[in-house]
Design an enzyme around this catalytic site. Sequence first.
Site, PDB file in Angstrom:
ATOM      1  N   SER A   8      -3.497  -8.539   1.537  1.00 50.90           N
ATOM      2  CA  SER A   8      -3.634  -8.008   0.185  1.00 50.90           C
ATOM      3  C   SER A   8      -4.651  -8.803  -0.604  1.00 50.90           C
ATOM      4  CB  SER A   8      -2.287  -8.064  -0.535  1.00 50.90           C
ATOM      5  OG  SER A   8      -2.474  -7.813  -1.905  1.00 50.90           O
ATOM      6  N   HIS A  49      -5.762  -4.463   2.131  1.00 48.91           N
ATOM      7  CA  HIS A  49      -4.781  -3.826   1.239  1.00 48.91           C
ATOM      8  C   HIS A  49      -5.223  -4.041  -0.204  1.00 48.91           C
ATOM      9  CE1 HIS A  49      -0.704  -2.255   0.442  1.00 48.91           C
ATOM     10  NE2 HIS A  49      -0.716  -3.063  -0.612  1.00 48.91           N
ATOM     11  N   ASP A  67      -4.447  -3.320  -4.112  1.00 54.37           N
ATOM     12  CA  ASP A  67      -3.407  -2.922  -5.064  1.00 54.37           C
ATOM     13  C   ASP A  67      -4.039  -2.429  -6.358  1.00 54.37           C
ATOM     14  OD1 ASP A  67      -0.866  -3.614  -3.745  1.00 54.37           O
ATOM     15  OD2 ASP A  67      -1.729  -5.618  -3.696  1.00 54.37           O
ATOM     16  N   MET A 101      -3.224  -1.133  -9.993  1.00 59.67           N
ATOM     17  CA  MET A 101      -2.135  -1.115 -10.978  1.00 59.67           C
ATOM     18  C   MET A 101      -2.689  -0.710 -12.333  1.00 59.67           C
ATOM     19  SD  MET A 101      -0.157  -4.632 -10.014  1.00 59.67           S
ATOM     20  CE  MET A 101      -0.216  -5.322  -8.364  1.00 59.67           C
ATOM     21  N   HIS A 115      -3.018   0.917  -2.260  1.00 58.67           N
ATOM     22  CA  HIS A 115      -1.634   1.088  -2.719  1.00 58.67           C
ATOM     23  C   HIS A 115      -1.687   1.350  -4.223  1.00 58.67           C
ATOM     24  CE1 HIS A 115       2.502  -1.039  -3.504  1.00 58.67           C
ATOM     25  NE2 HIS A 115       2.551   0.265  -3.725  1.00 58.67           N
ATOM     26  N   MET A 133      -0.163   1.809  -7.582  1.00 61.08           N
ATOM     27  CA  MET A 133       1.009   1.605  -8.440  1.00 61.08           C
ATOM     28  C   MET A 133       0.639   2.133  -9.815  1.00 61.08           C
ATOM     29  SD  MET A 133       2.101  -2.135  -7.064  1.00 61.08           S
ATOM     30  CE  MET A 133       0.656  -2.547  -6.111  1.00 61.08           C
ATOM     31  N   MET A 184       8.785  -1.351  -0.268  1.00 61.67           N
ATOM     32  CA  MET A 184       8.467  -2.539  -1.062  1.00 61.67           C
ATOM     33  C   MET A 184       9.570  -3.583  -0.874  1.00 61.67           C
ATOM     34  SD  MET A 184       5.556  -2.162  -2.571  1.00 61.67           S
ATOM     35  CE  MET A 184       5.647  -3.628  -3.617  1.00 61.67           C
ATOM     36  N   GLY A 220       4.145  -5.073  -8.778  1.00 66.84           N
ATOM     37  CA  GLY A 220       3.522  -5.511 -10.022  1.00 66.84           C
ATOM     38  C   GLY A 220       2.802  -6.834  -9.921  1.00 66.84           C
ATOM     39  N   PHE A 221       3.360  -7.768  -9.151  1.00 65.59           N
ATOM     40  CA  PHE A 221       2.740  -9.093  -9.087  1.00 65.59           C
ATOM     41  C   PHE A 221       2.789  -9.635  -7.670  1.00 65.59           C
ATOM     42  CE2 PHE A 221       3.857  -8.554 -13.490  1.00 65.59           C
ATOM     43  CZ  PHE A 221       2.736  -9.038 -14.147  1.00 65.59           C
ATOM     44  N   GLY A 222       1.755 -10.405  -7.301  1.00 67.18           N
ATOM     45  CA  GLY A 222       1.742 -11.068  -5.993  1.00 67.18           C
ATOM     46  C   GLY A 222       2.564 -12.341  -6.041  1.00 67.18           C
ATOM     47  N   ASP A 238       5.660  -4.611   2.196  1.00 66.10           N
ATOM     48  CA  ASP A 238       4.755  -5.275   1.257  1.00 66.10           C
ATOM     49  C   ASP A 238       5.579  -6.084   0.274  1.00 66.10           C
ATOM     50  OD1 ASP A 238       2.878  -6.028  -0.635  1.00 66.10           O
ATOM     51  OD2 ASP A 238       2.362  -3.995  -1.252  1.00 66.10           O
ATOM     52  N   GLY A 247       6.133 -10.620  -0.224  1.00 61.78           N
ATOM     53  CA  GLY A 247       6.773 -11.809   0.341  1.00 61.78           C
ATOM     54  C   GLY A 247       6.707 -11.891   1.853  1.00 61.78           C
ATOM     55  N   GLY A 256      -0.240 -11.265   1.296  1.00 62.68           N
ATOM     56  CA  GLY A 256      -1.223 -11.695   0.312  1.00 62.68           C
ATOM     57  C   GLY A 256      -1.394 -13.191   0.313  1.00 62.68           C
ATOM     58  N   SER A 257      -0.486 -13.881  -0.387  1.00 69.11           N
ATOM     59  CA  SER A 257      -0.616 -15.340  -0.489  1.00 69.11           C
ATOM     60  C   SER A 257      -0.484 -16.016   0.870  1.00 69.11           C
ATOM     61  CB  SER A 257       0.378 -15.899  -1.510  1.00 69.11           C
ATOM     62  OG  SER A 257       1.535 -15.114  -1.614  1.00 69.11           O
TER      63      SER A 257
END
Length: 222
Positions: A6, A29, A31, A33, A62, A64, A133, A138-140, A171, A173, A193-194
Amino acid sequence: MQISPSILSADFANLEADLLAIRSADWAHVDVMDNHFVPNLTLGLPVVEALVKVSPVPVDCHLMIDDPDRWAPGYAEAGAQLVTFHVEAAADPRGLARTLRAAGARAGLAVKPGTPWAPYEDLLPDLDMVLVMTVEPGFGGQSFMADQLPKVRAVRESVRRFGGEVWVQVDGGVSAQTIEQCAEAGADVFVAGSAVYGADDVGEAIAELRALVKDPGGHTHS
């Protein structure tokens, strides 16, 4: 087993460089938003059009956003090869999925943690992917919600019954600590992502995630 890093965790001032860093992944990926459907604003169609031109891997969008029935087809037309919209926001999910496919993209349907899967099972013939999900969108950088794994199992079971070729994406964590649980539950596309962009070596992080979802014999989980 596909890895889709991501770019929400990438450096937005150096997106081209950060895309090139994930060239060993299967997807990028992205995102989108809108600050309405989720309480965060990221990027929109003009940026996605630019990313598609420079990405070394296909773009997995994706969305959102509110009113995907109106806005999602533009992302397929821009060249995103996988466009996922939220069932909670779509007025006509089946019609929208068909429109995305007609525009040349794979159609994905996303469900938030609080949204049950069962009411949407009959949409499978028109879908290429279901995104479960594993955090609130909303947040990474959020913690993985293991209580969503039964939903991943339920989606995989529906796909088995339907008999089609539908991917199951997770998607939120997803990391070296959680990816195996996701694969065992039936996921085959993993958004990280992270776990990727926070690593010292992005390519190595992708390789490590890929290795974890293969068993020692080199076969993927089925």
